[in-house]
Design a protein around this motif. Structure first.
Motif, mmCIF file in Angstrom:
data_model
loop_
_atom_site.group_PDB
_atom_site.id
_atom_site.type_symbol
_atom_site.label_atom_id
_atom_site.label_comp_id
_atom_site.label_asym_id
_atom_site.label_seq_id
_atom_site.Cartn_x
_atom_site.Cartn_y
_atom_site.Cartn_z
ATOM 1 N N PHE A 70 -23.056 24.469 -3.037
ATOM 2 C CA PHE A 70 -21.893 23.599 -3.030
ATOM 3 C C PHE A 70 -21.245 23.564 -4.409
ATOM 4 C CE2 PHE A 70 -24.746 21.955 0.205
ATOM 5 C CZ PHE A 70 -23.906 21.673 1.278
ATOM 6 N N LEU A 71 -19.936 23.411 -4.396
ATOM 7 C CA LEU A 71 -19.165 23.209 -5.629
ATOM 8 C C LEU A 71 -18.187 22.084 -5.393
ATOM 9 C CD1 LEU A 71 -17.977 23.934 -8.444
ATOM 10 C CD2 LEU A 71 -16.518 25.606 -7.252
ATOM 11 N N ARG A 72 -18.164 21.108 -6.316
ATOM 12 C CA ARG A 72 -17.200 20.011 -6.178
ATOM 13 C C ARG A 72 -16.688 19.585 -7.542
ATOM 14 N NH1 ARG A 72 -18.118 14.888 -2.386
ATOM 15 N NH2 ARG A 72 -19.135 13.776 -4.092
ATOM 16 N N GLY A 73 -15.389 19.285 -7.593
ATOM 17 C CA GLY A 73 -14.776 18.712 -8.777
ATOM 18 C C GLY A 73 -13.994 17.473 -8.397
ATOM 19 N N MET A 74 -13.873 16.543 -9.320
ATOM 20 C CA MET A 74 -13.132 15.315 -9.041
ATOM 21 C C MET A 74 -11.639 15.490 -9.285
ATOM 22 S SD MET A 74 -15.156 12.792 -8.080
ATOM 23 C CE MET A 74 -14.672 11.195 -8.731
ATOM 24 N N THR A 75 -11.241 16.670 -9.768
ATOM 25 C CA THR A 75 -9.830 17.008 -9.930
ATOM 26 C C THR A 75 -9.650 18.475 -9.565
ATOM 27 O OG1 THR A 75 -10.111 17.664 -12.237
ATOM 28 C CG2 THR A 75 -9.556 15.340 -11.829
ATOM 29 N N ASP A 76 -8.413 18.879 -9.337
ATOM 30 C CA ASP A 76 -8.132 20.293 -9.072
ATOM 31 C C ASP A 76 -8.560 21.155 -10.252
ATOM 32 O OD1 ASP A 76 -6.944 20.036 -6.486
ATOM 33 O OD2 ASP A 76 -5.154 19.230 -7.440
ATOM 34 N N GLU A 77 -8.317 20.640 -11.467
ATOM 35 C CA GLU A 77 -8.644 21.397 -12.669
ATOM 36 C C GLU A 77 -10.151 21.599 -12.794
ATOM 37 O OE1 GLU A 77 -10.072 21.805 -16.717
ATOM 38 O OE2 GLU A 77 -10.167 19.935 -15.557
ATOM 39 N N ALA A 78 -10.944 20.562 -12.450
ATOM 40 C CA ALA A 78 -12.396 20.678 -12.526
ATOM 41 C C ALA A 78 -12.906 21.692 -11.505
ATOM 42 C CB ALA A 78 -13.054 19.324 -12.297
ATOM 43 N N TYR A 79 -12.356 21.679 -10.316
ATOM 44 C CA TYR A 79 -12.779 22.657 -9.307
ATOM 45 C C TYR A 79 -12.459 24.071 -9.773
ATOM 46 C CZ TYR A 79 -13.154 25.273 -4.965
ATOM 47 O OH TYR A 79 -13.504 26.201 -4.014
#
Length: 769
Positions: free
Chosen positions: A358-367
């Motif tokens: 899994f990959l998750r970011g709290m912003t588009d930039e983090a993803y």
């Protein structure tokens, strides 16, 4: 089975009935090949009122056919799980029960056809004709996000997802006209999405029952929630990750049958009531959004010959800056990539049991950073599989009481309190963590922080000694934790001018501007008068308020004769004016507009027209053929209940901030509670004039101070804005909100206006801090 939604070309505004027009607010549209004009408001109201006679017959039919669900009998238990459930009136609960009883019949064309055959003889000709329409066009739950005002309180809404099962193929769905005064009032910036049950009258749609409107959710959020409800209903494994959702490029999201999902399981959606006013979760870089993807992956797929998924060294061969590396007992791995912190760095989780990465970011930039950082190890989608606001993720977790696989894995990064006895962690003096706190558990730290934040947000006075006693830590530890909180606030970026809260702590200040009916406990909260017995003198005060006096006069009459255009007949208007039931103008002769003709028609008496609109919006009366008739449920309503119903209606659903001419003042509608608080506070202080009178300019200053964006860039701008704010505040806040409810008196001179709160304000509101 997912069904394809109807698609239309873009470029011109699309009307729902087979033809496109360049002007969305055009007065004509096409229904099954026949050009029609939007109906008048009176026509719409007459159509809507017929449902009051049809619905009880259909509910009785559903009961006879054993179609009612068990949930209806357990509504009280259900609503006890709704956030902010104390705000739910009995009327709201009864409305929800009626909707649940109707759904098995009105949303299924073949059942509706059977109902018409069975109960047709009990309906009038006009009511029967309306019911027959529903055999072809079923009632539908519509989740929508785009909304535009047309005319006559008709709005054009764009539903999320394809049409529901049974929808006629020749009746378009992508943009439908709905007559709804409530939605017409909300068709403005700041409104993001909504949910309503609609029915068809042959020309336009109408809403039935409660309407849920959301500030913090958009269409993708509602589609995510629908997919979670849909997949969660098939088994007990919780929210399957990525259920029904696709990337932010927009492909496929519209194919989710949201309306059918709501129809099949409406209760979770009704529980979204408690999330209507919750704003989007926002950080220093904008909205926090769960951007996540998953892929099937095993260590054998690694370019390296040997790879131990539970070993940080193995992962470091491909990924730099791994932080918070954790392995749980089952071999699941979790870590974040970067040095900015958990809220701004991408997070990776690997389930060895499922073989899922899994990959998750709290912003588009983090993803995007995670996507590139993992490129040499695994190929993730460039666009996340799921992109949903953290506000909706929180709502889904709370309402559905389940958690998706990824969230479960991420929790290994932050073990739950009490999981082990050795969870006492020393917080050292390295980095920017501050002085050593000594031995203190995570549970104790959280308890101290909760009390400190409560003190900051709600203005509660907790001494360090009291916090230490309640949490089992030392006063010095409380002091150091408070310094850290202060440091966090000091490091936060400048977000623009700071509003003047007029002495209010942050939480009640925010509450007064986000909930139209004042409900800020300990500051200003409308009392629940629905089931109380007031002393005779206080009940007499409420009975003398202008809007209650007018409502009781109408109730005593039983009905008001109406014109074909949907206004009260001139003779009835003159009778009310001559009898002193209501004045022609809002504040008396000083407001008189000599350009108007003598009082006769309803529109010639602005106050009468306004008051009639209030009691109609409160469902005390409804337009039925050639008269406004009184609804039976208010015929014997006691004065406190009647006042509460009118007050809540005026705050929530009546656009009292709209002037007779020109545009309304920004923020005024949401500032009613704050201005009442300011008026009450100043009138009690030494700054008040004789007998508690308050100069209206003081209210203008507080209003602009609370909204620094109104202040303007130059002295000339500031003066102009203050001038217009003063006019609107006196006329709309004073004349259209306070006077009808009897909350304030107004005294005008040639130079200024003065206001003074009445005993009514302190009778119906809790105002003591």
């Amino acid at each position: 089975m997912r069904r394809s939604g109807l698609k239309r070309s873009v470029g011109t505004a699309t009307f729902p009935f087979g033809e496109t027009h360049r002007c969305a607010a055009s007065s004509s549209f096409v229904v099954w090949g026949m050009r029609k004009k939007f109906p008048s408001a009176a026509e719409c109201k007459r159509s809507a009122s017929r449902t009051d006679d049809i619905v009880p017959v259909l509910v009785a039919y559903a009961d006879r056919k054993h179609l009612l669900t068990e949930t209806i009998s357990d509504l009280d238990a259900f609503f006890s799980t709704v956030a902010d459930s104390e705000r739910l009136s009995q009327e709201w609960k009864e409305s929800a029960a009626t909707i649940l009883a109707l759904l098995p019949v009105v949303t299924v064309p073949r059942r509706m056809a059977g109902a018409v055959r069975s109960v047709g003889g009990r309906l009038s000709t006009s009511d029967l004709n309306l019911a027959r329409l529903w055999r072809r066009v079923p009632w539908a739950f519509v989740a929508f996000e785009a909304m535009e005002r047309a005319e006559h309180q008709i709005v054009l809404i764009s539903p999320i997802g394809p049409p529901p099962a049974g929808w006629p193929s020749d009746l378009f769905w992508n943009r439908i006209p709905v007559f709804s005064p409530s939605l017409a009032d909300l068709a403005q910036p700041g409104f993001h999405s909504g949910l309503a049950l609609v029915f068809w009258d042959g020309v336009v749609f109408h809403t039935y029952g409660m309407i849920l409107t959301f500030q913090g959710f958009d269409g993708k959020d509602l589609a995510f929630f629908a997919s979670a409800v849909d997949d969660g209903s098939d088994d007990d494994e919780g929210i399957p990750f990525l259920a029904g959702m696709v990337s932010d490029d927009g492909e496929g999201t519209s194919q989710l049958p949201v309306s059918d999902i709501i129809r099949d399981n409406p209760l979770p959606f009704l529980r979204l009531f408690g999330w209507q006013g919750v704003p989007s979760t926002t950080g220093r870089r904008g909205h926090w959004t769960s951007c996540a993807s998953m892929i099937e992956w095993t260590p054998d797929a690694s370019p390296s010959g040997t790879f131990d998924s539970a070993d940080q060294v193995s992962w470091n061969r491909f990924i730099e800056n791994i932080e918070d590396f954790v392995v749980d007992e089952g071999g699941a791995v979790g870590f974040r990539i970067g040095l900015e912190g958990p809220m701004y760095d991408p997070v990776v989780a690997y389930s060895r049991e499922d073989g899922i990465l899994f990959l998750r970011g709290m912003t588009d930039e983090a993803y995007a950073r995670g996507f590139h950082s993992l490129a040499s190890l695994a190929v993730f989608p460039e666009h996340p599989d799921v992109r949903v606001s953290m506000t909706m993720r929180a709502a889904a977790d709370q309402i559905l009481d389940v958690t998706d696989v990824l969230t479960q894995l991420e929790r290994i990064l932050i073990p739950e309190d009490g999981a082990a006895d050795d969870k006492r962690v020393p917080i050292g003096a390295t980095g920017d963590t501050g002085p050593d706190l000594g031995e203190i558990s995570m549970e104790q730290i959280q308890s101290v922080l909760n009390l400190l934040m409560e003190s900051h947000n709600e203005g509660k006075e907790y001494s360090h000694q009291e916090i230490a006693a309640r949490t089992g830590v030392t006063e010095e530890q409380v002091h150091m934790l408070q310094e850290r909180i202060t440091g966090i606030f000091d490091r936060m970026p400048d977000t623009g001018p700071v509003p003047d809260r007029f002495g209010l702590p942050p939480k009640p200040f925010h509450t007064l501007f986000t909930i139209r009916t004042p409900r800020a406990d300990g500051v200003l909260a409308l009392k629940d008068l629905r089931e109380v017995s007031l002393p005779p003198d206080e009940e007499a005060l409420l009975e003398k308020t202008p809007i209650v006096r007018f409502a009781r006069w109408v109730i005593a009459r039983g009905e008001l004769s109406a014109t074909a255009a949907g206004y009260v007949s001139p003779g009835t208007v003159r009778e009310a004016l001559d009898g002193g039931i209501v004045t022609r103008y809002f504040t008396g002769p000083e407001e008189e507009d000599f350009t108007l003709p003598p009082a006769g028609k309803e529109l010639d008496a602005p106050a009468f027209h306004y008051y009639r609109g209030i009691i109609e919006t409160a469902r005390i009366i409804r337009l039925r053929k050639d008269a406004f008739v009184v609804n039976p449920d208010v015929a014997d309503a006691p004065v406190p209940l009647l006042y509460y119903r009118l007050a809540e209606t005026l705050f929530e659903r009546v656009p009292w901030d709209e002037p007779r001419y020109g545009s309304s003042s920004p923020h005024l509608r949401t500032s009613g509670g704050f201005l009442l608080y300011v008026l009450d506070r100043i009138s009690r202080s030494d700054a008040a004039g004789e007998d508690g009178w308050v100069d209206a300019d003081r209210l203008v200053d507080a209003f602009i101070g609370a909204h620094p964006d109104l202040a303007g860039g130059s002295e000339e701008d500031a003066g102009r804005i203050a001038y217009w704010a003063g006019l609107h505040l006196n006329a709309q806040f004073g004349g259209r909100l306070c006077l009808p409810l009897g909350l304030a008196e107004i005294r005008r001179t040639n130079l200024t206006a003065m206001m003074r709160p009445t005993r009514v304000l302190r009778t119906v509101f809790d105002t003591e801090r």
